[in-house]
Design an enzyme around this catalytic site. Structure first.
Site, PDB file in Angstrom:
ATOM      1  N   SER A   1       9.877 -17.860  -4.906  1.00  0.00           N
ATOM      2  CA  SER A   1      10.694 -16.632  -5.412  1.00  0.00           C
ATOM      3  C   SER A   1       9.543 -16.086  -6.065  1.00  0.00           C
ATOM      4  O   SER A   1       8.381 -15.885  -5.550  1.00  0.00           O
ATOM      5  CB  SER A   1      12.277 -17.117  -6.365  1.00  0.00           C
ATOM      6  OG  SER A   1      12.340 -15.629  -5.939  1.00  0.00           O
TER       7      SER A   1
ATOM      8  N   ASP B   1      17.225 -17.269   4.612  1.00  0.00           N
ATOM      9  CA  ASP B   1      16.847 -17.000   3.438  1.00  0.00           C
ATOM     10  C   ASP B   1      18.170 -15.323   3.664  1.00  0.00           C
ATOM     11  O   ASP B   1      16.936 -14.796   3.831  1.00  0.00           O
ATOM     12  CB  ASP B   1      15.344 -16.621   2.961  1.00  0.00           C
ATOM     13  CG  ASP B   1      14.904 -16.867   1.662  1.00  0.00           C
ATOM     14  OD1 ASP B   1      16.103 -15.735   0.894  1.00  0.00           O
ATOM     15  OD2 ASP B   1      14.755 -16.782   1.277  1.00  0.00           O
TER      16      ASP B   1
ATOM     17  N   HIS C   1      17.394 -19.235   0.508  1.00  0.00           N
ATOM     18  CA  HIS C   1      16.484 -19.447  -0.786  1.00  0.00           C
ATOM     19  C   HIS C   1      16.253 -20.268  -1.742  1.00  0.00           C
ATOM     20  O   HIS C   1      17.939 -20.898  -2.358  1.00  0.00           O
ATOM     21  CB  HIS C   1      16.950 -17.816  -1.065  1.00  0.00           C
ATOM     22  CG  HIS C   1      16.136 -17.458  -2.327  1.00  0.00           C
ATOM     23  ND1 HIS C   1      14.437 -16.664  -1.885  1.00  0.00           N
ATOM     24  CD2 HIS C   1      15.537 -17.917  -3.524  1.00  0.00           C
ATOM     25  CE1 HIS C   1      13.760 -16.337  -2.905  1.00  0.00           C
ATOM     26  NE2 HIS C   1      14.635 -16.512  -4.038  1.00  0.00           N
TER      27      HIS C   1
END
Length: 429
Positions: free
Chosen positions: A245, A342, A375
């Site tokens: 991330s 995601d 994610h």
């Protein structure tokens, strides 16, 4: 109980739909992510809980009315969706092989990720047997600023070949939250058992920190590593970097801005190069919308908390903070990992970065798009994250082998040919 069964059926059906088609609406983005994150990566646990709940409520009178039967049908549909989620995660090994990861490198010496951690995922918070953790090692101090890291290394002494390869882990959290104790633990534990020395590094967070403070702190670690790596049994001349991330963005920036004096104030002469980068689900371009409705740099978090400059009048500053702007021929090898589902950072963001990097870099650029992955899928152990951890270890071990042999980084010949193109199909692995 009939309406309780109906409520369960609606919940399980919604979880299945969200796992396969996460919401993109701004108001639903965060709850959709968290629901998908848990229901996708802990799908086997969810399946057992769903079946048990449906049977228990139905057995206790849940089928006495139409609402209960409707709930049962919805619940069964939800469990079927969960089974489909599990099936998608089982393609992870195929995806890794297709993208070029050498999964068969020293197969006899490559133990699988422990099944016990897949059954009880939070065991990853405890160092695995054979792993020594040195916590809160100070790597930079300036007045009240004290930056610390945790070191993960084998409990045994030095390796037969001398110093061990090093791995830098950068946590995520939108540049504003996160800590070294929370992320990268499955990978660091596994890498330590394979003879690596891992460094889980903290850095200043916004809004107190202003970009590029985050990157400068990480480069201070690189300077510290050159001087202190041997104290922990690591090779000061070999270090790879990974993170997810915001940590994926910072991983790419660390790898692509080696020795850039603009990001090394006061230690411009320090060697801040790395030998490989594995960014997970990162942001790579703040200026061009691409998969976003608006450029990521123009979002509230970037303008008010991280960069703290209006995007429209400061595009150059946001471009300089974008990894895509630093792509170069002598970039280190990259292995980019992203989830196809995601909902926070669309997979298209990774694809366009990989395309640009492959067109410029002379080093291998691998891309694995995890089918059905959300994610932060690697934060705790699951079937998918376990296979990805193994794949990352095999890839980095291959880079280290080539380093020790004195050869340039490369991928197997049958894979290299498939990486020559830069089409979307190639990028999707």
């Amino acid at each position: 109980m009939t309406y309780a069964l109906l409520a369960l059926g609606i919940l399980f059906a919604l979880l299945a739909v969200n796992a396969h088609r996460p919401a993109r609406h701004p108001l639903l983005l965060v709850p959709s992510f968290f629901a998908g994150w848990w229901s996708i990566e802990l799908a086997p646990h969810l399946l057992v809980a769903e079946i048990a709940a449906l049977v228990l409520v139905a057995w206790n009178g849940g089928l006495d009315g139409w609402a209960g039967w409707t709930g049962l049908l919805l619940g069964v549909a939800g469990t079927i969706g969960t089974v489909a989620t599990i099936a998608a995660s089982r393609r992870t090994t195929v995806t890794l092989r297709e993208c070029g990861v050498p999964l068969d490198l020293d197969p006899r010496n490559a133990p699988r990720y422990p099944r016990s951690h897949l059954v009880v995922p939070f065991l990853c918070l405890i160092p695995r047997r054979g792993v020594r953790v040195d916590r809160n090692v100070l790597f930079h101090e300036d007045g009240r600023l004290r930056l610390k890291l945790d070191v993960y290394r084998p409990s045994a002494g030095s390796s037969e070949g001398g110093l061990r390869p090093g791995l830098m882990q950068i946590h995520g959290g939108a540049w504003v939250i996160g800590d070294k104790r929370e992320q990268g633990l499955p990978l660091l534990n596994h890498m330590a058992l394979q003879g690596w020395v891992g460094f889980n590094v903290n850095y200043r967070l916004s809004p107190r920190a202003t970009w590029p403070d985050h990157l400068i702190d990480l480069k201070r670690f690189l300077a510290w590593y050159r001087e202190h790596a041997e104290e922990y049994g690591a090779d000061p001349d070999f270090l790879c970097v990974t993170g997810g991330s915001a940590g994926g963005h910072l991983t790419a920036m660390v790898a692509l801005t080696a020795n850039d004096p603009g990001f090394q104030p006061g230690f411009e002469d320090a060697d801040t190069s790395v030998q490989g980068a594995v960014p997970f689900y990162g942001v790579y371009d703040f200026c061009e919308p691409g998969p976003w409705p608006v450029p990521f740099g123009s979002t509230r978090i970037m303008e008010r908390m991280v960069v703290k400059l209006p995007f429209a009048e400061n595009r150059d500053a946001y471009a300089k903070a974008s990894p895509v702007a630093h792509v170069r021929e002598d970039a280190p090898p990259f292995f980019v990992v992203h989830g196809s589902h995601d909902s926070l950072i669309p997979a298209a963001e990774a694809r366009r970065f990989v395309e640009r990097l492959r067109a410029t870099s002379r080093a291998p650029v691998l891309y694995a798009e995890m089918k059905g992955g959300q994610h932060a899928f690697d934060v705790f152990p699951s079937y998918r994250s376990a296979r990805v951890v193994e794949g990352v270890e095999r890839h980095l071990t291959g880079l280290h082998r080539q380093y020790r042999q004195g050869t340039g980084p490369a991928v197997p010949g049958e894979i290299a040919e498939s990486l020559d193109g830069t089409s979307k199909d190639d990028a999707a692995g």
